[in-house]
Design a protein around this motif. Structure first.
Motif, short mmCIF file in Angstrom:
data_model
loop_
_atom_site.label_atom_id
_atom_site.label_comp_id
_atom_site.label_asym_id
_atom_site.label_seq_id
_atom_site.Cartn_x
_atom_site.Cartn_y
_atom_site.Cartn_z
N THR A 178 -0.68 23.25 -87.37
CA THR A 178 0.15 23.43 -86.18
C THR A 178 0.58 24.90 -86.05
O THR A 178 0.47 25.50 -84.98
N LEU A 179 1.04 25.49 -87.15
CA LEU A 179 1.46 26.89 -87.11
C LEU A 179 0.30 27.80 -86.71
O LEU A 179 0.45 28.67 -85.86
N ILE A 180 -0.87 27.54 -87.32
CA ILE A 180 -2.02 28.39 -87.02
C ILE A 180 -2.44 28.23 -85.56
O ILE A 180 -2.78 29.21 -84.90
N LYS A 181 -2.36 27.02 -85.04
CA LYS A 181 -2.72 26.81 -83.63
C LYS A 181 -1.70 27.47 -82.70
O LYS A 181 -2.07 27.97 -81.64
N LEU A 182 -0.44 27.49 -83.11
CA LEU A 182 0.58 28.18 -82.31
C LEU A 182 0.31 29.69 -82.26
O LEU A 182 0.41 30.32 -81.22
N ILE A 183 -0.08 30.24 -83.43
CA ILE A 183 -0.38 31.68 -83.49
C ILE A 183 -1.54 32.01 -82.55
O ILE A 183 -1.56 33.04 -81.90
N ASN A 184 -2.49 31.08 -82.46
CA ASN A 184 -3.68 31.33 -81.66
C ASN A 184 -3.56 30.86 -80.21
O ASN A 184 -4.55 30.87 -79.48
N GLY A 185 -2.39 30.41 -79.84
CA GLY A 185 -2.18 30.03 -78.45
C GLY A 185 -2.86 28.73 -78.05
O GLY A 185 -3.04 28.45 -76.87
N LEU A 186 -3.27 27.94 -79.04
CA LEU A 186 -3.90 26.64 -78.72
C LEU A 186 -2.83 25.58 -78.51
O LEU A 186 -3.10 24.52 -77.98
N LEU A 187 -1.62 25.88 -79.00
CA LEU A 187 -0.47 25.02 -78.75
C LEU A 187 0.65 25.91 -78.22
O LEU A 187 0.67 27.11 -78.50
N VAL A 188 1.55 25.30 -77.49
CA VAL A 188 2.68 26.06 -76.95
C VAL A 188 3.94 25.58 -77.68
O VAL A 188 4.11 24.38 -77.87
N PRO A 189 4.80 26.50 -78.12
CA PRO A 189 6.02 26.07 -78.83
C PRO A 189 6.91 25.18 -77.96
O PRO A 189 6.98 25.38 -76.75
N SER A 190 7.57 24.21 -78.59
CA SER A 190 8.56 23.41 -77.87
C SER A 190 9.81 24.24 -77.64
O SER A 190 10.46 24.17 -76.61
N SER A 191 10.15 25.05 -78.66
CA SER A 191 11.22 26.03 -78.50
C SER A 191 11.02 27.13 -79.53
O SER A 191 10.22 27.00 -80.45
N GLY A 192 11.75 28.23 -79.37
CA GLY A 192 11.58 29.35 -80.28
C GLY A 192 10.48 30.28 -79.79
O GLY A 192 9.83 30.00 -78.78
N THR A 193 10.29 31.39 -80.54
CA THR A 193 9.28 32.35 -80.11
C THR A 193 8.33 32.70 -81.24
O THR A 193 8.65 32.54 -82.43
N ILE A 194 7.17 33.17 -80.84
CA ILE A 194 6.18 33.64 -81.80
C ILE A 194 5.59 34.92 -81.24
O ILE A 194 5.23 34.97 -80.06
#
Lengths: 232, 123
Positions: free
Chosen positions: A45-61
């Motif tokens: 999940t973290l790696i997909k968030l870094i790569n923009g394949l998932l969007v955070p529910s809250s917070g920033t990256i």
């Protein structure tokens, strides 16, 4: 040393399930970082968030100050858990594919590494063994001159000799200006290569420390510490 | 040189010890040029940062010195190497004696065992 990845209160929910919870994390350039945790802890999940394949529910990256998007993708080289290259492609097709997509792709370097493996680039991916296919993918990803490499389970399911090849390819190709994140649960195999480790447990950041610091303080290997933290 | 790394000691310390052992045993000769940090890291399958730290440590002790343009070299100071050798031997034997002590074997018995085993090895 400058920060390449910054997560603030990063949270990702799938419906009622929380996959990542209020994660605060800052990674610097020039480090090889192990992202460790049992299955289902939130690594991918973290790696997909870094790569923009998932969007955070809250917070920033932020990657080098950019939110995941076109600018971040230019500088992040991503090796997913599962291959996305179609079977019919020849190795040379895959190389052209990467050349078209990424300005920082070094074609000459990729061919040199393939030659080193005595791999015929006119072969179709479908004709390659699982281990060889994984090596080809890693060669593609490491032939980019990226600032952040995200390798999701790069050593899962390969034999020990292939594992050494993969680790050596990572050490050889990363540069002092880049950060490498390696996600895995095969800790004993890679802990000597890592500068830092991140433990994630059920979506929470449990530990972020340097490997030698842990060994000095705890007098035990990362593998033993992991077994302790994640005892079932 | 073969690298043998175990897992419960800091990696950089193990690298330092193994390079020291290489200097004592003559695998690395006084004045020898060392491979680059990255090449050493690849051989040992460790992070280049860790190998760099080991080099810094060896430089601090004077066993290795860096030349800005031409790389890193093993010291030519034979006296320093002699001192390192003495230190290293003392440490290995001290650890061994501590272990024997823990097993309740006294010095006399230990020495008789050493003689017996080395005699057997000669045969």
């Amino acid at each position: 040393m400058s920060v390449i990845l910054e997560c603030r209160s990063l949270t990702k929910k799938y419906g009622s399930t929380t996959a990542l919870s209020d994660l605060n994390l800052s990674l610097e350039r020039g480090r090889i970082v192990g992202l460790l945790g049992p299955n289902g802890s939130g690594k991918t999940t973290l790696i997909k968030l870094i790569n923009g394949l998932l969007v955070p529910s809250s917070g920033t990256i932020k990657i080098n100050g950019f939110e995941p998007g076109v600018e971040s993708k230019k500088i992040v080289s991503y090796l997913p858990e599962k291959t996305y290259l179609p079977d019919w492609m020849k190795v040379s097709d895959a190389i052209n594919f990467f050349k078209d997509f990424f300005a920082d792709f070094d074609e000459k370097k990729a061919y040199e590494m393939l030659d080193h493996l005595h791999l015929d680039s006119s072969k179709r991916l479908k004709a390659l063994s699982k281990g060889t296919k994984e090596k080809v993918q890693l060669i593609l990803v490491m032939s980019r001159k990226a600032d952040l490499y995200c390798l999701d389970e790069p050593i899962g399911g390969v034999d020990p000799a292939a594992r050494d090849y993969i680790l050596n390819t990572i050490i050889t190709n990363y540069n002092e200006n880049a950060c490498v994140i390696i996600s895995t649960h095969l800790i004993a195999d890679i802990e000597n290569v890592l500068d830092e480790v991140i433990f994630i447990k059920e979506g929470y950041l449990q530990l972020h420390a340097s490997v030698d610091e842990i060994r000095e303080k705890e007098g035990k290997s990362i593998d033993s510490l992991f077994r302790e933290v994640f005892r079932c | 040189m073969q690298w043998e790394l175990n897992t419960d000691k800091p990696v950089y310390l193990q690298l330092v010890e193994q390079i020291q052992a290489g200097i004592i045993s003559g695998i690395y000769k006084p004045g020898d040029k060392l491979p680059s940090v990255r090449d050493l890291a690849i051989k040992a399958t460790v992070s280049p940062n860790t190998m760099q730290r080991a080099m810094t440590e060896l430089e601090r002790d004077g066993l290795v010195y860096a030349n800005r343009t031409s790389g890193r070299f093993i010291t030519s100071d034979e006296e320093l190497i002699g001192k390192l050798r003495k230190q290293y031997i003392t440490q290995v034997i001290q650890e061994f004696l501590d272990k024997m002590d823990l097993l309740g074997v006294n010095l006399e018995e230990t020495i008789s065992y050493i003689n017996m085993i080395s005699d057997n090895n000669k045969k």
